[in-house]
Design a protein around this motif. Structure first.
Motif, PDB file in Angstrom:
ATOM      1  N   THR A 100       0.831  -1.193   0.000  1.00  0.00           N
ATOM      2  CA  THR A 100       0.000   0.000   0.000  1.00  0.00           C
ATOM      3  C   THR A 100       0.867   1.245   0.000  1.00  0.00           C
ATOM      4  N   VAL A 112      -3.638   4.057  -0.636  1.00  0.00           N
ATOM      5  CA  VAL A 112      -3.914   3.503  -1.963  1.00  0.00           C
ATOM      6  C   VAL A 112      -3.353   2.087  -2.020  1.00  0.00           C
ATOM      7  N   GLU A 116      -6.174   0.453  -7.250  1.00  0.00           N
ATOM      8  CA  GLU A 116      -6.334   1.897  -7.177  1.00  0.00           C
ATOM      9  C   GLU A 116      -5.051   2.553  -7.671  1.00  0.00           C
ATOM     10  N   THR A 118      -2.814   6.640  -7.570  1.00  0.00           N
ATOM     11  CA  THR A 118      -2.772   8.010  -7.102  1.00  0.00           C
ATOM     12  C   THR A 118      -2.063   8.858  -8.142  1.00  0.00           C
ATOM     13  N   PRO A 160      -7.030   8.337  -3.405  1.00  0.00           N
ATOM     14  CA  PRO A 160      -7.192   7.070  -4.127  1.00  0.00           C
ATOM     15  C   PRO A 160      -8.106   7.244  -5.332  1.00  0.00           C
ATOM     16  N   VAL A 161      -7.686   6.698  -6.455  1.00  0.00           N
ATOM     17  CA  VAL A 161      -8.482   6.785  -7.681  1.00  0.00           C
ATOM     18  C   VAL A 161      -8.753   5.363  -8.168  1.00  0.00           C
ATOM     19  N   PRO A 162     -10.025   4.921  -8.185  1.00  0.00           N
ATOM     20  CA  PRO A 162     -10.307   3.593  -8.742  1.00  0.00           C
ATOM     21  C   PRO A 162      -9.905   3.556 -10.212  1.00  0.00           C
ATOM     22  N   VAL A 163      -9.352   2.433 -10.638  1.00  0.00           N
ATOM     23  CA  VAL A 163      -8.924   2.323 -12.027  1.00  0.00           C
ATOM     24  C   VAL A 163      -9.698   1.200 -12.709  1.00  0.00           C
ATOM     25  N   GLU A 165     -10.232  -2.091 -14.257  1.00  0.00           N
ATOM     26  CA  GLU A 165      -9.490  -3.333 -14.005  1.00  0.00           C
ATOM     27  C   GLU A 165      -8.907  -3.936 -15.271  1.00  0.00           C
TER      28      GLU A 165
END
Length: 328
Positions: A100, A112, A116, A118, A160-163, A165
């Motif tokens: 992390t 993050v 996820e 950043t 945190p930015v969800p990406v 998959e």
């Protein structure tokens, strides 16, 4: 964390390896910090355990983007007030594969993890802490290019930015392939890779955006095909290898995997059979496993039926597996 790469780009675009193992254990951390991180990478670093500190960076400087693959024991990497004065205003997209990353920028703090990302602006004081160590990749992109890749990127920084998959799986596979190129990339391939990485980044952060679907970079199918080929190569020994299993690992559909290969002039089954036969021939010539039976070699290449393997091998190479082994 933020890792502005200021080293001179080599003519042959091969990854530059920066390792703490280059220094003696007693002075390892201090030398790494002073000679590489502060002077070359332009970030400061601190660690809880200087004696057992270890880290390794592989850096690939493409025409418009720097890729930094990182493995490190626990550390804190930061852009201090003095370092920010260098005027670098690029963005760094950091995507952890393992471990992390804790973000600290002004009053903002966040954590993050895998799945996820950043986004760190290099013109702001801040840092990233990896309390348990980290494996992952960072991509340094000039501010103008970053804004075009991910509209509204300034609203996503330091959190945190969800990406997406599927796009992340393909980007990761592609980056590993670029970093593994033994002789580096010639200028034309480097330019193509640069376009494909940027387009994949667009898909990672904005999969439904217009840019991600546009032909601006035009390399997304090539990047995905590369990921499919790499996955097949790593999985040839699996008897149940299929377009569906490849698709599950890369988070795309079975039909899409088939279409990518068909676009390259091969059906999935024909391509896998060809690669398995070539793998078997390679294994038959390996002196380290000369004691194995041909049936064992066939199984290692993904063939469970020895008779079928013998027929396919002879049809493809014009000789039996036994003849091929004797000829080595």
């Amino acid at each position: 964390m933020s890792t502005p790469i200021l080293v001179d780009e080599p003519k042959d675009l091969a990854p530059l390896i920066l390792s703490s193992d280059s220094f003696g254990r007693r002075e390892r951390f201090d030398a790494w910090r002073e000679e590489l991180m502060l002077r070359v990478i332009r970030v400061d670093v601190d660690v809880p355990d200087k004696t057992n500190f270890r880290t390794r960076l592989r850096v690939l400087n493409l025409p418009n983007i720097a890729i930094i693959e990182r493995r490190s024991t626990p550390s804190v990497v930061k852009r201090t007030r003095d370092l920010v004065r260098d005027g670098d205003d690029a963005f760094v997209f950091t995507l952890p594969w393992g471990g992390t990353v804790e973000i600290r920028a002004g009053a903002d703090e966040a954590r993050v993890g895998p799945g996820e990302a950043t986004i760190t602006p290099l013109d702001e004081v801040g840092g990233l802490r990896t309390p348990l160590g980290v494996r992952g990749v960072s991509l340094r992109v000039a501010r103008k290019a970053a804004l075009s890749l991910a509209p509204g990127v300034e609203r996503l920084v330091n959190r945190p930015v969800p990406v997406d998959e599927a796009a992340f799986a393909i980007l990761s596979s592609y980056v590993v392939s670029l970093m593994s190129a033994p002789r580096g990339l010639d200028p034309s391939l480097a330019s193509l890779a640069d376009q494909q990485v940027r387009e994949l980044l667009a898909h990672v952060f904005d999969p439904s955006g217009d840019l991600a679907r546009a032909q601006t970079y035009g390399g997304i199918k090539a990047a995905r095909l590369h990921a499919v080929i790499r996955d097949i190569g790593r999985s040839l020994g699996e008897p149940d290898l299929s377009a569906a299993s490849v698709g599950r690992r890369l988070h795309v559909s079975e039909r899409y995997v088939q279409q990518l290969l068909e676009g390259a002039g091969k059906s999935f089954s024909a391509y896998v059979r060809e690669m398995r036969l070539k793998r078997a021939r390679q294994l038959l010539g390996d002196p380290l496993i000369a004691h194995l039976r041909i049936a064992d070699i066939a199984a290692m290449a993904g063939f469970n039926d020895l008779s079928h393997f013998n027929r396919m091998f002879r049809s493809y190479f014009g000789q039996t597996p036994s003849d091929a082994r004797r000829a080595q």
